[in-house]
Design a protein around this motif. Structure first.
Motif, PDB file in Angstrom:
ATOM      1  N   VAL A  82      -7.640   9.394  -3.913  1.00 43.15           N
ATOM      2  CA  VAL A  82      -8.116  11.166  -3.683  1.00 43.15           C
ATOM      3  C   VAL A  82      -9.064  10.948  -2.493  1.00 43.15           C
ATOM      4  CG1 VAL A  82      -8.942  12.839  -4.742  1.00 43.15           C
ATOM      5  CG2 VAL A  82      -7.774  11.384  -6.205  1.00 43.15           C
ATOM      6  N   VAL A  83      -8.554  11.774  -1.598  1.00 41.33           N
ATOM      7  CA  VAL A  83      -9.592  12.132  -0.376  1.00 41.33           C
ATOM      8  C   VAL A  83      -9.320  13.629   0.026  1.00 41.33           C
ATOM      9  CG1 VAL A  83      -8.678   9.924   0.470  1.00 41.33           C
ATOM     10  CG2 VAL A  83      -7.302  11.833   1.190  1.00 41.33           C
ATOM     11  N   PRO A  84     -10.488  13.857   0.996  1.00 43.04           N
ATOM     12  CA  PRO A  84     -10.528  15.384   1.321  1.00 43.04           C
ATOM     13  C   PRO A  84      -9.315  15.583   2.104  1.00 43.04           C
ATOM     14  CG  PRO A  84     -12.539  14.469   1.542  1.00 43.04           C
ATOM     15  CD  PRO A  84     -11.813  13.208   0.992  1.00 43.04           C
ATOM     16  N   LYS A  85      -8.828  16.776   2.444  1.00 38.59           N
ATOM     17  CA  LYS A  85      -7.529  17.031   3.372  1.00 38.59           C
ATOM     18  C   LYS A  85      -7.575  16.723   4.643  1.00 38.59           C
ATOM     19  CE  LYS A  85      -4.986  20.368   0.611  1.00 38.59           C
ATOM     20  NZ  LYS A  85      -4.496  22.037   0.323  1.00 38.59           N
ATOM     21  N   ASP A  86      -8.903  16.758   5.123  1.00 35.60           N
ATOM     22  CA  ASP A  86      -9.270  16.533   6.506  1.00 35.60           C
ATOM     23  C   ASP A  86      -9.581  14.955   6.653  1.00 35.60           C
ATOM     24  OD1 ASP A  86     -11.880  16.165   5.333  1.00 35.60           O
ATOM     25  OD2 ASP A  86     -12.629  17.776   6.629  1.00 35.60           O
ATOM     26  N   HIS A  87      -9.334  14.008   5.721  1.00 37.57           N
ATOM     27  CA  HIS A  87      -9.717  12.712   6.207  1.00 37.57           C
ATOM     28  C   HIS A  87      -8.562  12.053   6.715  1.00 37.57           C
ATOM     29  CE1 HIS A  87     -10.499   8.705   4.979  1.00 37.57           C
ATOM     30  NE2 HIS A  87     -11.764   8.857   4.620  1.00 37.57           N
ATOM     31  N   GLU A  98      -6.628  -2.758   1.732  1.00 36.23           N
ATOM     32  CA  GLU A  98      -7.379  -3.324   3.088  1.00 36.23           C
ATOM     33  C   GLU A  98      -7.916  -2.105   3.989  1.00 36.23           C
ATOM     34  OE1 GLU A  98      -8.566  -6.365   3.965  1.00 36.23           O
ATOM     35  OE2 GLU A  98      -7.951  -6.927   1.712  1.00 36.23           O
ATOM     36  N   GLU A  99      -7.134  -1.017   3.964  1.00 37.96           N
ATOM     37  CA  GLU A  99      -7.365   0.071   4.787  1.00 37.96           C
ATOM     38  C   GLU A  99      -8.280   1.045   4.453  1.00 37.96           C
ATOM     39  OE1 GLU A  99      -3.648   1.901   6.662  1.00 37.96           O
ATOM     40  OE2 GLU A  99      -2.770   0.786   4.871  1.00 37.96           O
ATOM     41  N   LEU A 100      -8.858   0.507   3.348  1.00 39.86           N
ATOM     42  CA  LEU A 100     -10.069   1.376   2.773  1.00 39.86           C
ATOM     43  C   LEU A 100     -11.277   0.807   2.911  1.00 39.86           C
ATOM     44  CD1 LEU A 100      -8.586   2.559  -0.490  1.00 39.86           C
ATOM     45  CD2 LEU A 100      -8.632   4.104   1.532  1.00 39.86           C
ATOM     46  N   VAL A 101     -11.324  -0.400   3.628  1.00 40.48           N
ATOM     47  CA  VAL A 101     -12.345  -1.357   3.504  1.00 40.48           C
ATOM     48  C   VAL A 101     -13.759  -0.694   4.319  1.00 40.48           C
ATOM     49  CG1 VAL A 101     -11.936  -2.265   5.957  1.00 40.48           C
ATOM     50  CG2 VAL A 101     -13.455  -3.818   4.522  1.00 40.48           C
ATOM     51  N   ASP A 102     -13.558   0.354   5.054  1.00 35.37           N
ATOM     52  CA  ASP A 102     -14.894   0.993   5.823  1.00 35.37           C
ATOM     53  C   ASP A 102     -15.134   2.219   4.744  1.00 35.37           C
ATOM     54  OD1 ASP A 102     -14.832  -0.994   7.804  1.00 35.37           O
ATOM     55  OD2 ASP A 102     -13.352   0.323   8.942  1.00 35.37           O
ATOM     56  N   ASP A 103     -14.390   2.513   3.884  1.00 39.13           N
ATOM     57  CA  ASP A 103     -14.935   3.877   3.251  1.00 39.13           C
ATOM     58  C   ASP A 103     -15.631   3.436   1.944  1.00 39.13           C
ATOM     59  OD1 ASP A 103     -13.322   6.213   4.331  1.00 39.13           O
ATOM     60  OD2 ASP A 103     -11.816   4.346   4.527  1.00 39.13           O
ATOM     61  N   VAL A 104     -16.506   4.398   1.586  1.00 40.21           N
ATOM     62  CA  VAL A 104     -16.984   4.259   0.349  1.00 40.21           C
ATOM     63  C   VAL A 104     -16.204   4.587  -0.756  1.00 40.21           C
ATOM     64  CG1 VAL A 104     -18.759   5.146  -1.196  1.00 40.21           C
ATOM     65  CG2 VAL A 104     -19.338   4.819   1.180  1.00 40.21           C
ATOM     66  N   VAL A 105     -15.803   3.736  -1.906  1.00 38.93           N
ATOM     67  CA  VAL A 105     -14.904   3.920  -2.866  1.00 38.93           C
ATOM     68  C   VAL A 105     -15.602   4.156  -4.230  1.00 38.93           C
ATOM     69  CG1 VAL A 105     -12.938   3.361  -3.995  1.00 38.93           C
ATOM     70  CG2 VAL A 105     -13.140   2.925  -1.519  1.00 38.93           C
ATOM     71  N   LEU A 106     -15.631   5.224  -5.070  1.00 40.74           N
ATOM     72  CA  LEU A 106     -16.463   5.223  -5.942  1.00 40.74           C
ATOM     73  C   LEU A 106     -15.491   4.933  -7.236  1.00 40.74           C
ATOM     74  CD1 LEU A 106     -16.594   9.272  -5.519  1.00 40.74           C
ATOM     75  CD2 LEU A 106     -18.269   7.641  -5.236  1.00 40.74           C
ATOM     76  N   HIS A 107     -16.424   4.236  -8.010  1.00 41.07           N
ATOM     77  CA  HIS A 107     -16.047   3.471  -9.189  1.00 41.07           C
ATOM     78  C   HIS A 107     -16.539   3.941 -10.478  1.00 41.07           C
ATOM     79  CE1 HIS A 107     -15.524  -0.616 -11.526  1.00 41.07           C
ATOM     80  NE2 HIS A 107     -14.339   0.246 -11.780  1.00 41.07           N
ATOM     81  N   PRO A 108     -15.841   5.147 -11.154  1.00 44.90           N
ATOM     82  CA  PRO A 108     -16.464   5.851 -12.300  1.00 44.90           C
ATOM     83  C   PRO A 108     -16.692   4.762 -13.635  1.00 44.90           C
ATOM     84  CG  PRO A 108     -14.146   6.647 -12.045  1.00 44.90           C
ATOM     85  CD  PRO A 108     -14.670   5.753 -10.744  1.00 44.90           C
ATOM     86  N   LEU A 136     -17.456  14.401  -6.460  1.00 41.06           N
ATOM     87  CA  LEU A 136     -18.189  13.469  -5.107  1.00 41.06           C
ATOM     88  C   LEU A 136     -17.269  13.341  -4.227  1.00 41.06           C
ATOM     89  CD1 LEU A 136     -20.304  11.175  -7.348  1.00 41.06           C
ATOM     90  CD2 LEU A 136     -21.087  13.136  -6.257  1.00 41.06           C
ATOM     91  N   VAL A 137     -16.081  13.220  -4.346  1.00 43.29           N
ATOM     92  CA  VAL A 137     -15.058  13.238  -3.035  1.00 43.29           C
ATOM     93  C   VAL A 137     -15.072  14.385  -2.563  1.00 43.29           C
ATOM     94  CG1 VAL A 137     -12.837  12.956  -2.733  1.00 43.29           C
ATOM     95  CG2 VAL A 137     -13.712  11.565  -4.369  1.00 43.29           C
ATOM     96  N   VAL A 141     -18.882  12.501  -0.290  1.00 45.15           N
ATOM     97  CA  VAL A 141     -19.603  11.115  -0.535  1.00 45.15           C
ATOM     98  C   VAL A 141     -18.870  10.039  -0.518  1.00 45.15           C
ATOM     99  CG1 VAL A 141     -20.911   9.894  -2.608  1.00 45.15           C
ATOM    100  CG2 VAL A 141     -21.246  12.584  -2.343  1.00 45.15           C
ATOM    101  N   GLY A 142     -17.246   9.940  -0.866  1.00 49.55           N
ATOM    102  CA  GLY A 142     -16.681   8.776  -0.989  1.00 49.55           C
ATOM    103  C   GLY A 142     -15.309   9.084  -1.250  1.00 49.55           C
TER     104      GLY A 142
END
Length: 271
Positions: A82-87, A98-108, A136-137, A141-142
């Motif tokens: 789940v990402v913002p529409k402008d991401h 692997e393509e998410l390596v530079d992003d903050v990924v939330l872990h509820p 938060l997304v 935030v991530g």
């Protein structure tokens, strides 16, 4: 059935993201005298709810602790991020972890996915729930990786989601206490598996026998009706034959016999 007494209702637990609407509708059509009560439970508490008799059966997520429970796996969900529409992720249809390596990924804390290694960079704190993580997304935030049904459940207009090809997946199963496989549980298993009314295992219903007799009744009525039509057709044909014979007789007497008789009986004029 473990008890000779018929329960007044059937309680079905379900976890967020699972939609039992179709099965509930079929249940209400087949067993209108036994209400089905839905019990919404968090994914982490679903198995314990069944073990503690909080519900007769439940739609829960796999993997889970199935001690003392029977389960029928139903389907496995696609996992999405789940990402913002402008991401930038919103510009592709599918990506890898692997393509998410530079992003903050939330872990509820209520995450239903089982990770060997979490993708991306960890957040400072873990959100309490998936719903909190979605907020938060939206706040930038991530990002959040979840089963697709949860992305749909918590959908917002300013967010979108994309498939993550190599992420673990969450399965959904119908489960119930091993020692409580009642007739009504069998009824619901049949509904979920798509059995017809006549093939559904569970308590017999009088209307099934009635429906089974109807074709025979119709056949007998059809035979009687056919016999009447045959008789009527014969009756119609007989008068037609009689009328034809009558006309031939009259035609014979009036044309040949009658006229001939008149000529023979008519006196000749003398010249």
């Amino acid at each position: 059935m473990t008890s000779s007494e018929e329960p007044s209702s059937f309680r079905l637990a379900y976890v967020p993201g699972v939609t039992p609407t179709k099965w509930v509708r079929i249940w209400n059509e087949r067993l209108p005298d036994i209400p089905l009560t839905l019990v919404a439970v968090p994914a982490a508490e679903a198995a314990d709810t069944l073990r503690d008799s909080g519900a007769d059966a439940g739609l829960l997520r796999l993997p889970t602790d199935r001690t003392g429970l029977s389960a029928i796996p139903l389907y496995t969900e696609t996992t999405v991020v789940v990402v913002p529409k402008d991401h930038v992720v919103a510009t592709v249809d599918e990506l890898s972890t692997e393509e998410l390596v530079d992003d903050v990924v939330l872990h509820p804390l209520d995450d239903t996915l089982v990770w060997e290694r979490l993708p991306g960079r960890p957040a400072v704190e873990r959100p309490a729930t998936t719903a909190d993580a979605v907020e938060l997304v939206a706040a930038g935030v991530g990002l959040l990786v979840v089963p697709q049904s949860l992305a749909r459940l918590y959908h917002r207009k300013d967010l979108t989601y994309r498939t993550v090809s190599d992420a673990p997946r969450s399965g959904v199963a119908l489960s119930w206490p091993e020692e409580e496989t009642t007739d009504l549980v069998e009824e619901f298993i049949g509904i979920v598996r798509g059995r017809t009314v006549n093939s559904t295992r569970g308590r017999p219903r009088p209307q099934e026998g009635t429906k089974g007799d109807q074709p025979a009744d119709k056949h007998r009525k059809g035979g009687q009706a056919k016999g009447k039509r045959t008789g009527a057709g014969t009756a119609r044909r007989k008068p037609a034959a009689s009328g034809s014979g009558g006309r031939n007789t009259r035609g014979g007497s009036g044309g040949s016999g009658g006229t001939g008789g008149a000529r023979r009986g008519r006196p000749r004029r003398r010249s």
